[in-house]
Design a protein around this motif. Structure first.
Motif, PDB file in Angstrom:
ATOM      1  N   ALA A 172       0.841  -1.199   0.000  1.00 22.25           N
ATOM      2  CA  ALA A 172       0.000   0.000   0.000  1.00 22.25           C
ATOM      3  C   ALA A 172       0.874   1.245   0.000  1.00 22.25           C
ATOM      4  O   ALA A 172       2.026   1.215   0.409  1.00 22.25           O
ATOM      5  N   LYS A 173       0.288   2.347  -0.491  1.00 20.25           N
ATOM      6  CA  LYS A 173       1.009   3.630  -0.475  1.00 20.25           C
ATOM      7  C   LYS A 173       1.069   4.160   0.959  1.00 20.25           C
ATOM      8  O   LYS A 173       0.202   3.879   1.779  1.00 20.25           O
ATOM      9  N   TYR A 174       2.093   4.963   1.228  1.00 19.45           N
ATOM     10  CA  TYR A 174       2.202   5.594   2.528  1.00 19.45           C
ATOM     11  C   TYR A 174       1.856   7.064   2.356  1.00 19.45           C
ATOM     12  O   TYR A 174       2.639   7.844   1.822  1.00 19.45           O
ATOM     13  N   VAL A 175       0.644   7.441   2.728  1.00 17.32           N
ATOM     14  CA  VAL A 175       0.163   8.808   2.522  1.00 17.32           C
ATOM     15  C   VAL A 175      -0.343   9.322   3.866  1.00 17.32           C
ATOM     16  O   VAL A 175      -1.201   8.697   4.481  1.00 17.32           O
ATOM     17  N   SER A 176       0.218  10.431   4.332  1.00 18.60           N
ATOM     18  CA  SER A 176      -0.216  10.919   5.645  1.00 18.60           C
ATOM     19  C   SER A 176      -1.521  11.693   5.537  1.00 18.60           C
ATOM     20  O   SER A 176      -2.281  11.776   6.495  1.00 18.60           O
ATOM     21  N   GLY A 177      -1.764  12.303   4.365  1.00 22.61           N
ATOM     22  CA  GLY A 177      -2.947  13.146   4.239  1.00 22.61           C
ATOM     23  C   GLY A 177      -2.785  14.487   4.921  1.00 22.61           C
ATOM     24  O   GLY A 177      -3.743  15.247   5.011  1.00 22.61           O
ATOM     25  N   GLU A 178      -1.590  14.799   5.411  1.00 27.70           N
ATOM     26  CA  GLU A 178      -1.398  16.086   6.095  1.00 27.70           C
ATOM     27  C   GLU A 178      -0.823  17.136   5.148  1.00 27.70           C
ATOM     28  O   GLU A 178      -0.835  18.309   5.456  1.00 27.70           O
ATOM     29  N   LYS A 215      -2.025   4.220   6.328  1.00 29.28           N
ATOM     30  CA  LYS A 215      -2.077   5.228   7.383  1.00 29.28           C
ATOM     31  C   LYS A 215      -3.410   5.962   7.252  1.00 29.28           C
ATOM     32  O   LYS A 215      -3.882   6.196   6.138  1.00 29.28           O
ATOM     33  N   GLY A 231      -4.990   4.088  -2.669  1.00 26.82           N
ATOM     34  CA  GLY A 231      -3.636   3.536  -2.626  1.00 26.82           C
ATOM     35  C   GLY A 231      -3.464   2.408  -1.632  1.00 26.82           C
ATOM     36  O   GLY A 231      -2.345   2.004  -1.334  1.00 26.82           O
ATOM     37  N   TRP A 254      -7.975  17.151  -1.470  1.00 28.40           N
ATOM     38  CA  TRP A 254      -9.026  16.208  -1.857  1.00 28.40           C
ATOM     39  C   TRP A 254     -10.152  16.172  -0.850  1.00 28.40           C
ATOM     40  O   TRP A 254     -11.246  15.716  -1.143  1.00 28.40           O
ATOM     41  N   ALA A 256      -5.042  12.025   7.114  1.00 27.47           N
ATOM     42  CA  ALA A 256      -5.277  13.257   7.881  1.00 27.47           C
ATOM     43  C   ALA A 256      -5.864  13.000   9.271  1.00 27.47           C
ATOM     44  O   ALA A 256      -6.992  13.379   9.576  1.00 27.47           O
ATOM     45  N   GLU A 312      -2.387  16.839  -0.688  1.00 26.60           N
ATOM     46  CA  GLU A 312      -3.224  15.671  -0.385  1.00 26.60           C
ATOM     47  C   GLU A 312      -4.539  16.116   0.261  1.00 26.60           C
ATOM     48  O   GLU A 312      -5.615  15.621  -0.062  1.00 26.60           O
ATOM     49  N   LYS A 313      -4.416  17.067   1.175  1.00 25.59           N
ATOM     50  CA  LYS A 313      -5.576  17.522   1.944  1.00 25.59           C
ATOM     51  C   LYS A 313      -6.631  18.159   1.044  1.00 25.59           C
ATOM     52  O   LYS A 313      -7.819  18.143   1.350  1.00 25.59           O
TER      53      LYS A 313
END
Lengths: 239, 573
Positions: A53-59, B293, B356, A66, B296, A63-64
């Motif tokens: 899986a991708k490692y995306v923090s969303g921070e 993860k 993802g 979206w 957010a 990214e946010k």
């Protein structure tokens, strides 16, 4: 949308149907879009052997985005819905137009009493017509209603008018309606009022001016019969 | 805290001579896990009551006047009592105990890495009060006049006077049971908040706390802040019922609408009290089974807090047409629509988390995904009701019922099934059957939609609520309407039948399931570092240290796709 199933026959019922229609289009669009994205992502990213899986923090801002862009869109559509809903609300519940006639609606366990003004079009006069579970009104005439209850909470609902108002003992609540076509329809009690709540139906009978005049004349108590010195009785008034 | 808890344990053991007897172990325990089980199984038992009542009254709606198998003829009095009991039980005696009390009790100490709650005896008292409240509620069916039938909102004057509701004792018992139950959850909430404040494992900072724990804490704060007015209202209503006071009686200078304000000032935050823990459960499960993860983390947290704060300003949307000043509807329409923003944002974040990922459709994951898919429909249909102009038509119709159940069924049942299937290996040290789990999943989700989509349509056609026989209303017996009622009832029968699959799977797996490892899902959070099931005291190898946040899945520096919170940096491979 609603008027396919329930006739729309008051001056404001079409406006209420419009609010419902606009809300339906807006939330329908977002609902379908969100579900499509949701199921699309599930099928696209089902586990495949050897793929991590991708490692995306969303921070991070890119990214946010979206999440924040749909968030602003939600706000914009909310504001549009609020403006529309409040406008209609004002027309139905706050700004009462001048009445041509007034009827009194009295609810109790488990019946409706309707006091019509009679031929003189004045309440609290000897020619008032009192009926049970049957409200007679004239088409194309603006009515005010004075709604009260003798015991518990009830609610005066006329689905074809898109009209609903709770009745509260000890209080007289005013509202209005104007029917745009003749016919006979259900009046419902929509607030639970005890074991007879399910057997508290009434009918509204909307008549043409000629029919209504005839009904008024044939049902009004003979004024001569009433003692002229008797003060007008407050039917359904509170103790 | 540990010292206090140990002293408590020693005290308990002193009476039990180390080998705990049945009563000491199962009924009088102060172990947070045992109290969680008590809440869980009491909640499941009450769900059977809630399920039976809905079976009886839906049969009456579909086949009016016919005797219902297993119940008999449903009279108008019965019908009201059944509807009232169904609503009260499912909200107060199923959703609350399972989502908040059972999961909060089970998960909080394990997920923050401590050995028990900080007030174990308060915790025990909380369950005992709760059990008592359930007994009082059930007993009200057997008193003269029978159980209360004035709806779960209990509006006076109907609820206040025996001459109106004809269930003088039943109404008071209902009210007493509700108040008692709230006292029980207050004790639980105090415990949850204090424990998370004081007993987190060394190294666990605020943003290392798993979302589900945060959600239960925020929910507990909401509950504590909102329940006061309702308990005050309940005391006033009890006085009106039993002492003849007139708080809600207009003839004595009272106002019935006051109760509605007090009830909904609690009642609306209550929706979020149960929603947030369910949202938390979903966050845990979708991260584990998409190996991602959480998208957010801080946004989720802030939107949950925002939702909580806003939830105190929306209550009167239940009262638009109740006789409040109509100008108030403008204010509450605005706040109500605004609350859609943080809730929608949470859903967007969850959908973003899937992006993802490496998604595995296990039974808990199916439940978690179904929660999002179904709750979305519940959320968007709320807009129709929050918009004051549209609410005039929809108020007190089946549209409201369908909307409410599209939020509440996902919360109370889909959320609970997700949680039970996910944490089952930890709770009982065994695995549940995946095959039967999936059979139960589809056997629940499909009929669920077939129950409530017809109810949306019936609501749009003007079916009003709490009516035991629609044959009295000519406009509601038009072509097709009774068919929709029958469809909803048949779907309900299917849904209820499939719950047998769940119960059999649950009890069979408790005793006969395949043995579970400590961490069968390869998850990061602390509870999976304890043995399955964890012994009294939780972490026999010593309380854990925490080195990172709970959602470090598929980190690029690691070969494994998970990274337990307890694993020191040096051990990274």
């Amino acid at each position: 949308m609603i008027d396919q199933y329930v006739e729309s026959i008051s001056t404001f019922s079409g406006d209420i149907d419009n609010v419902i229609w606009v809300v339906f289009l807006i939330v329908g669009f977002w609902f379908v879009l969100a579900e499509l994205v949701f199921f699309g992502l599930i099928f696209k990213f089902l586990a495949k052997p050897g793929v991590k899986a991708k490692y995306v923090s969303g921070e991070r801002p890119e990214e946010k985005r979206w999440v924040t862009l749909p968030h602003y869109a939600t706000l914009a559509f909310d504001v549009a819905i609020i403006v529309l809903a409040i406008k209609v609300w004002h027309d139905v519940k706050i700004d009462l137009p001048k009445a041509d006639s007034t009827v009194r609606v009295i609810s109790q366990q488990w019946a409706w009493t309707f006091v019509h003004p009679g031929p003189d079009n004045q309440l609290d006069t000897p020619d008032d017509i009192t009926t049970v579970d049957e409200l007679h009104v004239e088409k194309d005439k603006t009515y005010h209603f004075e709604l009260t209850s003798r015991d518990v909470l009830h609610s005066f609902s006329v689905p074809v008018f898109r009209l609903k108002q709770d009745a509260i003992p000890g209080r007289i609540i005013k509202g209005w309606f104007k029917a745009t076509q003749t016919g006979q329809y259900d009046i419902q009690c929509t607030e639970i009022c005890g074991i007879g709540h399910g057997i508290m139906p009434a009918r509204i009978i909307i008549e043409s001016p000629a029919q209504h005049r005839t009904w008024n004349q044939s049902n009004a108590p003979k004024v001569a019969d009433a003692a002229p010195t008797t003060p007008p009785t407050q039917l359904g008034g509170m103790p | 805290m540990s010292a206090a808890a140990h002293a408590e344990h020693d005290h308990a053991h002193g009476h039990a001579h180390h080998d705990e007897g049945f009563i000491q172990k199962y009924l009088w325990s102060t172990d947070h896990k045992m109290i969680a089980m008590q809440y869980l199984f009491t909640g499941i038992a009450m769900a059977l009551v809630g399920g039976f009542t809905v079976y009886a009254f839906r049969m009456q709606l579909a086949f009016p006047g016919m005797p219902v198998p297993g119940y008999g003829r449903v009279t108008a009095t019965d019908y009201n009592a059944l509807v009232t009991t169904h609503g009260s039980v499912m909200v107060f005696w199923v959703a609350m105990p399972v989502l908040i009390a059972a999961l909060g009790n089970y998960l909080i100490p394990l997920m923050i890495g401590c050995d028990d709650m900080v007030f174990p005896r308060l915790n025990r008292l909380s369950y005992q009060l709760f059990l008592l409240s359930a007994i009082v509620l059930m007993a009200s069916f057997y008193v003269p006049g029978g159980a209360f039938g004035g709806a779960w909102t209990s509006y006076p004057p109907l609820s206040a006077k025996a001459e109106y509701n004809l269930t003088g004792l039943g109404s008071s018992m209902w009210l007493f049971a509700v108040a008692l139950e709230f006292a029980a959850f207050l004790l639980g909430g105090i415990n949850f908040i204090t424990t998370v404040m004081n007993s987190r494992a060394p190294g666990m900072k605020m943003f290392d706390v798993p979302i589900v724990v945060w959600m239960i804490i925020i929910a507990s704060i909401l509950f504590m802040a909102s329940v006061g007015p309702l308990i005050a209202g309940a005391v006033m209503l009890m006085f009106d019922q039993q002492l003849g006071t007139g708080f809600f009686d207009p003839a004595k200078g009272g106002d019935p609408v006051l109760w509605q304000h007090l009830f909904w000032f609690f009642g609306h935050p209550e929706v979020y009290v149960v929603l947030l823990p369910a949202m938390g459960i979903v966050a845990e499960i979708i991260t584990v089974f998409s190996r991602k993860k959480l998208f957010a983390y801080k946004t989720v947290l802030y939107t949950a807090i925002g939702t909580g704060v806003l939830s105190f300003f929306v209550w009167a949307h239940h009262q638009f047409i109740a006789g409040i000043d109509p100008r108030m509807a403008n204010v509450f329409s605005v706040t109500t629509l605004l609350i859609s923003i943080p809730v929608a944002e949470m859903v967007f974040v969850y959908i973003g988390t899937l992006y993802g990922g490496s998604i595995r459709l296990t039974t808990p994951m199916l439940w978690a995904l179904a929660f999002i898919a179904e709750f979305l429909l519940g959320g968007v249909t709320g807009i129709f009701l929050g918009a004051s102009g549209a609410d005039i038509y929809f108020h007190d119709t089946y549209f409201v019922i369908a909307h409410f159940h599209y939020t509440f069924f996902p919360i109370a049942f889909i959320g609970s099934f997700a949680a039970i299937t996910y944490w089952f290996p930890k709770m009982f040290g065994r695995m549940m059957s995946e095959t039967w789990g999936k059979v139960h999943f589809w056997g629940t989700i499909i009929p669920f939609n077939l129950i409530f989509i017809p109810l949306f349509l019936l609501g749009a056609r003007g079916d009003h609520r709490r009516i035991y026989d629609y044959r009295h209303f000519p406009d509601l017996m038009k072509a097709g309407m009774q068919d929709l009622r029958i469809l909803a009832t048949l779907a309900l029968l299917v849904l209820l039948a499939f719950q047998v699959v769940f119960l059999v799977n649950l009890f069979h797996s408790i005793f006969r399931g395949e043995k579970a490892a400590a961490n069968p899902w390869n998850a990061n959070t602390l509870e999976w570092q304890a043995p399955s099931p964890p012994p009294h005291g939780n972490f026999p190898q010593g309380l854990p240290n925490v080195y990172r946040g709970p959602y470090e899945y598929s980190h690029p520096d690691r070969a494994e796709d998970y990274w337990p919170q307890t694993e020191p940096e040096a051990a990274k491979s």
